[in-house]
Scaffold this motif. Structure first.
Motif, PDB file in Angstrom:
ATOM      1  N   LEU A  55    -119.966  62.788 -14.042  1.00  0.00           N
ATOM      2  CA  LEU A  55    -119.215  62.772 -12.786  1.00  0.00           C
ATOM      3  C   LEU A  55    -117.833  62.153 -12.944  1.00  0.00           C
ATOM      4  N   VAL A  56    -117.467  61.800 -14.175  1.00  0.00           N
ATOM      5  CA  VAL A  56    -116.123  61.270 -14.415  1.00  0.00           C
ATOM      6  C   VAL A  56    -115.177  62.459 -14.563  1.00  0.00           C
ATOM      7  N   PRO A  94    -119.221  56.090 -10.849  1.00  0.00           N
ATOM      8  CA  PRO A  94    -118.083  56.985 -11.063  1.00  0.00           C
ATOM      9  C   PRO A  94    -117.676  57.739  -9.795  1.00  0.00           C
ATOM     10  N   LEU A  95    -118.669  58.079  -8.974  1.00  0.00           N
ATOM     11  CA  LEU A  95    -118.342  58.771  -7.717  1.00  0.00           C
ATOM     12  C   LEU A  95    -117.523  57.847  -6.810  1.00  0.00           C
ATOM     13  N   ILE A 113    -116.594  54.073 -18.492  1.00  0.00           N
ATOM     14  CA  ILE A 113    -117.906  54.520 -18.002  1.00  0.00           C
ATOM     15  C   ILE A 113    -118.344  55.770 -18.765  1.00  0.00           C
ATOM     16  N   ALA A 114    -117.412  56.709 -18.912  1.00  0.00           N
ATOM     17  CA  ALA A 114    -117.758  57.969 -19.594  1.00  0.00           C
ATOM     18  C   ALA A 114    -118.190  57.714 -21.030  1.00  0.00           C
ATOM     19  N   ALA A 210    -117.419  57.082   5.518  1.00  0.00           N
ATOM     20  CA  ALA A 210    -117.700  58.443   5.029  1.00  0.00           C
ATOM     21  C   ALA A 210    -117.888  58.450   3.508  1.00  0.00           C
ATOM     22  N   VAL A 211    -117.095  57.631   2.813  1.00  0.00           N
ATOM     23  CA  VAL A 211    -117.230  57.558   1.353  1.00  0.00           C
ATOM     24  C   VAL A 211    -118.563  56.921   0.978  1.00  0.00           C
ATOM     25  N   LEU A 212    -118.919  55.833   1.662  1.00  0.00           N
ATOM     26  CA  LEU A 212    -120.214  55.188   1.381  1.00  0.00           C
ATOM     27  C   LEU A 212    -121.360  56.174   1.579  1.00  0.00           C
ATOM     28  N   ARG A 213    -121.239  56.935   2.643  1.00  0.00           N
ATOM     29  CA  ARG A 213    -122.248  57.944   2.959  1.00  0.00           C
ATOM     30  C   ARG A 213    -122.419  58.923   1.790  1.00  0.00           C
ATOM     31  N   ARG A 214    -121.285  59.407   1.267  1.00  0.00           N
ATOM     32  CA  ARG A 214    -121.363  60.391   0.176  1.00  0.00           C
ATOM     33  C   ARG A 214    -121.986  59.782  -1.073  1.00  0.00           C
ATOM     34  N   ILE A 215    -121.681  58.509  -1.323  1.00  0.00           N
ATOM     35  CA  ILE A 215    -122.227  57.864  -2.524  1.00  0.00           C
ATOM     36  C   ILE A 215    -123.740  57.701  -2.381  1.00  0.00           C
TER      37      ILE A 215
END
Lengths: 359, 396
Positions: A55-56, A94-95, A113-114, A210-215
């Motif tokens: 996901l990087v 990474p997200l 991370i990658a 919204a970002v927390l939700r997606r993670i």
């Protein structure tokens, strides 16, 4: 119209499966419970296959793939009950950085991370359902409070979600940070508590609800993928056992009582595969249904997985209950996935809210 | 992973929508309206019998699974009758196309497609249910005629049907699977008696059919003598998949949500009861799983070369999982209504004409019919998982 895996995705799953068969056989799964076991022992091998950088974004040295690919990797990790970090370290972290990190944070952290050189834990449990007095407050740019059930706990740094919807980068060696590891029934993955007392932390500037939700949604899909793989392993083990174990002069799989247990397991599990593909694809390409699909998938796969884990153990009779066979590692893996990032009941309540059916 | 449709298929969807906007009002509703005229209009425009060759009364388009899906989706969305779905169209026509003689195709397929010739299926017998191949209804050749004696059961539409396609035993000395033939029987032949079979819904959705020295012309056999079992299995698979369509289940789920919003208990809407809401969401999750499974099966048909090693198993489970889930879904509606849920017949206070409780019972019938859930589990275990077959005990 093509609702299925690409040849590359199938090859990726196969090569990861082959790698894990060597790197994480049952002996290694068993060793994970020893205090001397390095919880990040499998990380270099996974990074070499690209699992750490799925996901990087490519600009930062990763593969720039989607949640679907992460879910497929999770399936193979669950199948092997691999004692390795994944959901936080290589999916949620990474997200989070890609969605909310500053350009400087992305450039500094994502390549590491990658490469598998930077292991990140994720403290999001309070965003799903805060237990007891847990929760993290921000006072003058520093963090205080308790974060429970921090995923991939054996980490170099943590992404911590605060009560106000912020996201923070906390180094493992930060001042005022106490780390308390938990022991769970599943010894293949590490969780624990972070106690923060005016701990210095760096905000991710793009953080929002919204970002927390997606993670969290991505984490849910990945845990469902892990359960699918673990359940598939248990189903195959049960079917093999039913074909070879003889009682009353017949393979027990020729008795309908046992045969129907196997059929019920397969009939309930196989639709989970298509459901996983769809819900994971929704995270990548169908934003309007992504959250609802993630909530339903997490709940449904947890229910199917839990029932299957019980049934597969029963097909093995007394042996299923022993440590000799080691089947219990997969049972516990499924039980662990069920509770993390939202139990089935919590996920269904959220699904109802997302459907406008509950407040 | 690409869920988008090609421009050609998108244009086709628009075409179907235009047709529905223009002609949808002519569609029959329930038993009312002119079914034959509607069916002819659908065939003329290619929305029924689309892939059946023109010489047999079809529209003659090259087979296209996505077009078929688009037609079904759009007619479903518009709640317009998609034309005939009975066993004549869904089972007999594909059978005749595959193994019928040229004369049989020309004689039987065109009127079946228009609905002018209605069919019933004569397979099950009182002694031959799950073990269908042990059927006993006999057909003995006497000159130019088969003489049929015996009894069939679970025959839906037998009262309306003009013809029956039946499995009969023509070779009593052969092993049971090899002694069966596939016969077309005119229901007006002397010696046939149809008795309605009332089921737990208190309706006669099925019938019993009795045969006493019924004379059937010799040429009404489909395929060769003793091939009936193989021929029946060519299309039995279609029936298993068609009993409960997951997309129809989604429509039913939406209706259930409306019901739970309207129904009040102790001043509270049923949907606001956390236990009922949790059950609803649990069912919705299962419906979503089966819809994704259905999409996978569709995709595998559209892209047969893409290789999906477990897709066979994904198909075997459909009948079991969808009928069981549908029964539960209808049952939740009954629970949400409480005492009102079990009102029936023409009772005062009846909700939605009693369809929920009726459908709850009817789906128990579908769990049993078309291969019981237990037979489905045998099939999944033996064909899908490779588990050993039941040891054979002594057989008559």
């Amino acid at each position: 119209m093509d609702f299925g895996l690409s040849p590359e995705q199938r090859m990726f799953q196969e090569s990861l499966g082959r790698h894990l068969a060597e790197a994480s056989p049952l002996e290694v799964v068993r060793q994970a419970r020893q205090p001397s076991f390095d919880p990040n022992r499998l990380v270099p091998g996974l990074a070499a296959l690209g699992v750490a950088g799925l996901l990087v974004p490519e600009a930062h040295g990763g593969l720039g793939l989607g949640v679907l690919d992460a879910a497929l990797a999770a399936e193979m990790l669950g199948r092997a009950a691999a004692p390795a970090p994944f959901v936080a370290a290589f999916v949620m972290a990474p997200l989070a950085l890609a969605l909310a990190g500053s350009p400087e944070q992305q450039a500094a952290l994502l390549p590491k991370i990658a490469e598998g050189r930077l292991r990140v834990g994720a403290a999001f449990a309070e965003q799903v359902a805060a237990r007891a007095d847990a929760g993290v407050e921000v006072v003058q740019g520093r963090l205080s409070g308790r974060a429970l059930f921090v995923l991939d706990f054996a980490a170099d740094a943590y992404l911590v979600a605060s009560r106000d919807g912020g996201l923070w980068w906390v180094e493992a060696g930060a001042s005022g940070l106490e780390r308390i590891p938990f022991s769970t029934i599943d010894t293949t993955r590490r969780v624990g508590e972070l106690r923060l007392a005016a701990t210095p932390a760096e905000p991710l500037p793009g953080a929002s609800p919204a970002v927390l939700r997606r993670i969290i949604d991505a984490g849910r899909v990945v845990l469902a993928g892990d359960t699918l793989g673990a359940a598939q392993h248990m189903l195959e083990a049960a079917v093999d056992y039913a074909k070879t174990r003889e009682q009353f002069g017949r393979p027990i799989g020729s008795f309908q009582a046992v045969k129907h247990m196997c059929a019920e397991m397969a009939a309930s599990l196989e639709p989970c595969r298509a459901f996983l593909w769809y819900a994971a694809h929704a995270q990548d390409a169908l934003p309007e249904e992504a959250a609802l699909q993630a909530a339903h998938l997490k709940a449904h796969v947890a229910e199917v997985g839990t029932r299957l884990a019980k049934t597969a153990t029963e097909v093995h009779g007394g042996m299923g209950f022993t440590d000799l066979l080691g089947l219990h590692h997969w049972f516990k893996r499924i039980a662990w996935n069920r509770q993390m990032l939202g139990s089935p009941e919590q996920c269904r309540r959220e699904a109802a809210r997302l459907r406008g059916l509950a407040a | 992973m690409d869920l988008s449709l090609s421009p050609r298929h998108q244009a086709f969807r628009e075409e179907v929508r235009r047709f529905l906007a223009e002609h949808g009002h002519k569609a029959p509703r329930g038993h009312r309206g002119d079914h034959v005229a509607w069916q002819k209009l659908l065939i003329e425009h290619g929305y029924a019998a689309r892939f059946i060759p023109r010489e047999y009364g079809g529209y003659g388009a090259p087979p296209d699974i996505l077009e078929a899906r688009i037609i079904a989706e759009e007619f479903g969305r518009a709640q317009v009758s998609p034309g005939l779905q009975g066993q004549g169209v869904s089972m007999l026509v594909p059978t005749l196309l595959e193994v019928g003689t040229e004369e049989q195709k020309r004689r039987f397929i065109p009127p079946t497609l228009t609905g002018e010739m209605i069919w019933c299926q004569g397979y099950s017998e009182p002694q031959a249910g799950s073990d269908l191949a042990s059927l006993r209804t006999s057909a003995v050749l006497d000159g130019d005629h088969w003489v049929v004696n015996g009894q069939k059961i679970w025959t839906s539409t037998a009262r309306e049907a003009d013809w029956m396609f039946a499995l009969v035993r023509t070779e009593p000395e052969a092993p049971k699977h090899e002694g069966i033939s596939f016969l077309l029987i005119d229901m007006r032949t002397p010696g046939i008696e149809v008795r309605p079979l009332v089921d737990m819904t208190m309706e006669a959705n099925f019938n019993e059919v009795f045969f006493t020295d019924v004379r059937v012309p010799k040429e009404n056999i489909v395929g060769r003598r003793g091939e009936g079992w193989r021929i029946a299995n060519l299309v039995l698979r279609h029936e298993r998949g068609s009993l409960a369509d997951p997309n129809a289940m989604m429509a039913r789920l939406l209706a259930l949500i409306d019901l739970m919003k309207a129904e009040r208990v102790d001043g509270r809407r049923a949907i606001d009861d956390p236990v009922l809401l949790d059950r609803l969401m649990r069912i919705e999750g299962r419906v979503q799983a089966l819809r994704a499974n259905d999409l996978r099966l569709l995709s595998a048909k559209v892209n047969p070369d893409h290789g999906d090693p477990r897709v066979g198993l994904a198909g075997l489970l459909v009948k079991l999982e969808t009928t069981e889930l549908r029964h539960e879904l209808e049952g939740l509606a009954v629970d949400a209504m409480g005492e009102f849920g079990i009102l029936y017949d023409r009772s005062p206070e009846l909700r939605a004409g009693g369809t929920w409780v009726r459908s709850w019972m009817y789906y128990l019938g579908l769990i049993i019919g078309g291969g019981t859930s237990q037979i489905q589990k045998n099939i999944i275990a033996e064909r899908g998982l490779g588990l050993p077959r039941e040891p054979r005990t002594a057989r008559p």
